[in-house]
Design a protein around this motif. Structure first.
Motif, PDB file in Angstrom:
ATOM      1  N   UNK A  14       0.841  -1.092  -0.052  1.00 54.37           N
ATOM      2  CA  UNK A  14       0.001   0.040  -0.118  1.00 54.37           C
ATOM      3  C   UNK A  14       0.872   1.171   0.029  1.00 54.37           C
ATOM      4  N   UNK A  15       0.621   2.166  -1.013  1.00 55.55           N
ATOM      5  CA  UNK A  15       1.181   3.430  -1.165  1.00 55.55           C
ATOM      6  C   UNK A  15       0.169   4.583  -0.406  1.00 55.55           C
ATOM      7  N   UNK A  16       0.858   4.964   0.422  1.00 57.56           N
ATOM      8  CA  UNK A  16      -0.293   5.935   1.141  1.00 57.56           C
ATOM      9  C   UNK A  16       0.140   7.532   1.380  1.00 57.56           C
ATOM     10  N   UNK A  17      -0.274   8.219   0.322  1.00 58.49           N
ATOM     11  CA  UNK A  17      -0.081   9.629   0.357  1.00 58.49           C
ATOM     12  C   UNK A  17       1.372   9.912   0.375  1.00 58.49           C
ATOM     13  N   UNK A  18       2.149   9.438  -0.629  1.00 59.44           N
ATOM     14  CA  UNK A  18       3.631   9.406  -0.674  1.00 59.44           C
ATOM     15  C   UNK A  18       3.905  10.762  -1.467  1.00 59.44           C
ATOM     16  N   UNK A  19       4.569  11.625  -0.867  1.00 61.52           N
ATOM     17  CA  UNK A  19       5.561  12.743  -1.428  1.00 61.52           C
ATOM     18  C   UNK A  19       6.664  12.883  -1.311  1.00 61.52           C
ATOM     19  N   UNK A  20       7.523  13.497  -2.622  1.00 61.75           N
ATOM     20  CA  UNK A  20       8.750  13.444  -2.274  1.00 61.75           C
ATOM     21  C   UNK A  20       9.448  14.696  -3.352  1.00 61.75           C
ATOM     22  N   UNK A  33      -2.034   4.284  -3.658  1.00 62.33           N
ATOM     23  CA  UNK A  33      -2.349   3.184  -4.429  1.00 62.33           C
ATOM     24  C   UNK A  33      -2.230   1.759  -3.628  1.00 62.33           C
ATOM     25  N   UNK A  34      -3.206   1.024  -3.971  1.00 63.18           N
ATOM     26  CA  UNK A  34      -3.092  -0.371  -3.057  1.00 63.18           C
ATOM     27  C   UNK A  34      -2.709  -1.465  -4.415  1.00 63.18           C
ATOM     28  N   UNK A  35      -1.720  -2.127  -3.985  1.00 62.99           N
ATOM     29  CA  UNK A  35      -1.282  -3.277  -5.015  1.00 62.99           C
ATOM     30  C   UNK A  35      -1.548  -4.497  -4.106  1.00 62.99           C
ATOM     31  N   UNK A  36      -2.534  -5.457  -4.872  1.00 63.26           N
ATOM     32  CA  UNK A  36      -3.025  -6.597  -4.117  1.00 63.26           C
ATOM     33  C   UNK A  36      -1.775  -7.664  -4.243  1.00 63.26           C
TER      34      UNK A  36
END
Lengths: 364, 263
Positions: A14-20, A33-36
């Protein structure tokens, strides 16, 4: 191989609100993003879209400024790369030049202290990539395709529940690339683990993946299955990046849209009233006067025809736009450069999409 | 393609240049095998007497000092130069380019200026006339050789190698130990060999920092030339030529293994 056991051992990401940001340049902006577990997901984007940065954050080579990465619901904050149970392939192959093929593959087991049946497992991995006889070779004696196969063996030998692919095919020529696409897909199917691939190649993304994530300007533009992405792009950006679609600027009002020259056509699609871009796939365009079946019909002047084998590509001028049609050879007799004819397509194949700032007309 | 005439001219120039560079070496090597008591050329006959003369205690101690100083210089230069090269190649910090230029300057500064300033600096703190002092002095010139060699390789080094190591289970330190350092080792070795060679042939700094108490090879040769023109000097030069050839062979081997590694 050990199908049943491995199928259960796949990482859900799970990618949760990632900023860079690098300095003042925002590379990723609030990506979620959710990766099953067990799926093959491709991050697709041009260079500078943020796809590689996102992969490196998943791998733990970079840390997110904001947001978090979760493996099976567990935060990866502070978990170093070597404890994330990964396999990884790189564009440059990244084989260790001072080690034999055997030692390269064995590396992934030795570093984890997992040396039970070492030689046998390395042998199995090399067999999987059809390089049985090459164990004692140095990487510099191998061809590009063979090197990437060694890298594949190294990536899968320890049965990692998550495999990261950092454009592994883009350094190879077309034929090899297609061959390895099939092999990687086959390995994914038999391993049943999660694969996250990064590429700028639309064909590769659509062909290999269960799910494609289109990235642009540090933002996830659309995440969907290849078919849905192809048929239902959510924006002109996505349609343009996937390529092939005709994109016509228009002004939408309800179920109709007006082109710049005043031509009115019936449209579907998600864009609200106002400036839109109409996406029309070339293979859904037909030639002919036809009956009044409610289709969008526009007069066109043929500029060029290109023989493609099973079809003919017609490039035509339509209402101040360039439009491409792909028509079966038998039905394209009237299409000669300079000929005037009528091009038709159904209203439901006319997707009104939110216009992209500064977007251009014509085929993408 | 070049024409026949051009090829002839090139061949002629190359021969002249090679002759110009090698003739003194050939003369010295020939004289070192002379049976005469003087630096005659061509020698009247041949013998190994001057090489036997090198086996005297004074010369042997000079070889030993030079070996010690050279080895320690190579070691210190590597210890300082490797981290410096990593820092210059991988991190951006204020005045990074100035540091790089400063390192080059250490090679370009005239030796006499280096010798005098190092002496003035070391004398009050007790480092003058010590082996350690000379080692530190030579390290000033040795470090840039290590840095320049490694920097060139590091700039072309594929960071994905380290990433691959870590992705497949290596800690960051293990990645450097098992992948980065072995891949870079040939370049480090070449730099260390250069650092050793420049120390072994250096005269002025050696003269100022150690010359009054011990006689490194270059110092003893210099004094020998000033006092007597005996062919012992030629024999000592002969051994240095052999040393340089051996170092060259090491460098060539190291470079060959480096070339085999894809950049």
């Amino acid at each position: 191989m050990h199908d049943g056991r491995r199928k259960q051992d796949a990482t859900g990401v799970r990618i949760d609100g990632v900023s860079k940001a690098f300095g003042s340049r925002a590379v990723l902006r609030d990506c979620s993003l959710d990766i099953e577990a067990g799926t093959f997901v491709t991050l697709l984007g041009a260079s500078g879209s943020g796809k590689t940065t996102l992969l490196r954050i998943i791998a733990g080579f970079l840390s997110a400024d904001r947001g978090d990465i979760l493996f099976d619901g567990r935060s990866m904050r502070g978990v170093p790369t070597h404890r994330r149970r990964l396999g990884m392939m790189f564009q440059s192959y990244a084989l260790f030049p001072h080690m034999s093929v055997f030692d390269n593959v064995a590396y992934a087991l030795r570093m984890r202290g997992d040396t039970d049946r070492l030689a046998a497992r390395v042998g199995e991995a090399l067999e999987l990539v059809r390089l049985e006889g090459y164990a004692q070779q140095r990487p510099d004696r191998l061809s590009g395709g063979q090197r990437q196969r060694v890298a594949m063996a190294r990536a899968v030998v320890a049965n990692p529940p998550l495999l990261l692919l950092d454009e592994p095919l883009s350094a190879l020529d077309k034929e090899l690339r297609e061959q390895l696409q099939v092999e990687i897909k086959t390995i994914h199917r038999s391993a049943g683990t999660t694969f996250i691939n990064v590429t700028h190649d639309q064909g590769e993304a659509l062909g290999m993946s269960d799910s494609v994530v289109v990235m642009g300007n540090g933002v996830i533009q659309q995440a969907a299955s290849p078919q849905e992405l192809w048929n239902r792009p959510v924006s002109a950006f996505v349609a343009r990046f996937l390529g092939g679609s005709n994109l016509l600027r228009a002004e939408r009002r309800g179920a109709e849209a007006r082109l710049a020259d005043g031509t009115v056509m019936k449209v579907h699609g998600p864009a609200p009233d106002g400036p839109v871009e109409l996406a029309v796939r070339p293979e859904l365009v037909t030639i002919g006067e036809g009956a009044d079946d409610g289709a969008n019909a526009v007069p066109a002047t043929v500029r060029e025809t290109i023989f493609l084998g099973e079809a003919i590509k017609i490039v035509a001028d339509v209402a101040g736009h360039t439009l491409e049609a792909r028509v079966p050879v038998a039905r394209a007799e009237a299409a000669r450069p300079g000929a005037r004819l009528v091009l038709r397509w159904r209203p439901e194949d006319t997707l009104a999409l939110p216009a992209e700032a500064g977007g251009k007309d014509g085929a993408a | 393609m070049i024409s026949r005439t051009e090829a002839r001219v090139l061949w002629f120039c190359a021969t002249v240049a090679l002759f110009y560079l090698l003739f003194p070496v050939v003369v010295v090597m020939t004289v070192s095998f002379s049976s005469s008591k003087f630096l005659d050329f061509p020698p009247p006959g041949y013998s190994l007497q001057w090489y036997r003369a090198l086996l005297d205690e004074g010369w042997l101690s000079s070889y030993w000092i030079t070996f010690q100083v050279g080895t320690l210089t190579a070691l210190f230069s590597t210890l300082v130069g490797v981290p410096a090269a990593f820092a210059l190649a991988r991190y951006d910090f204020p005045f990074r380019r100035s540091f790089e230029a400063l390192l080059l300057a250490a090679i370009i500064v005239p030796p006499i200026i280096k010798a005098i300033s190092l002496y003035l600096f070391f004398a009050p703190i007790g480092l003058a006339n010590t082996v350690l002092g000379l080692v530190l002095g030579h390290t000033v010139t040795g470090v840039p050789y290590v840095v320049i060699n490694l920097l060139a390789t590091l700039k072309g080094y594929d960071r994905d190698l380290e990433r691959a190591a870590q992705a497949h289970g290596a800690t960051p330190l293990q990645a450097i130990r098992t992948v980065t350092l072995p891949v870079l080792a040939p370049s480090v070795l070449v730099g260390a060999v250069f650092a050793f060679l420049q120390s072994a042939q250096e005269l002025l700094v050696a003269l100022f920092l150690l010359g009054t108490v011990e006689k490194p090879l270059a110092v003893r040769m210099w004094e020998g030339v000033r006092i007597s023109l005996s062919p012992t000097i030629a024999a000592a030069s002969g051994t240095l030529v052999v040393l340089a050839l051996a170092a060259l062979a090491v460098v060539a081997l190291a470079l060959r293994s480096r070339r085999r590694a894809p950049a």
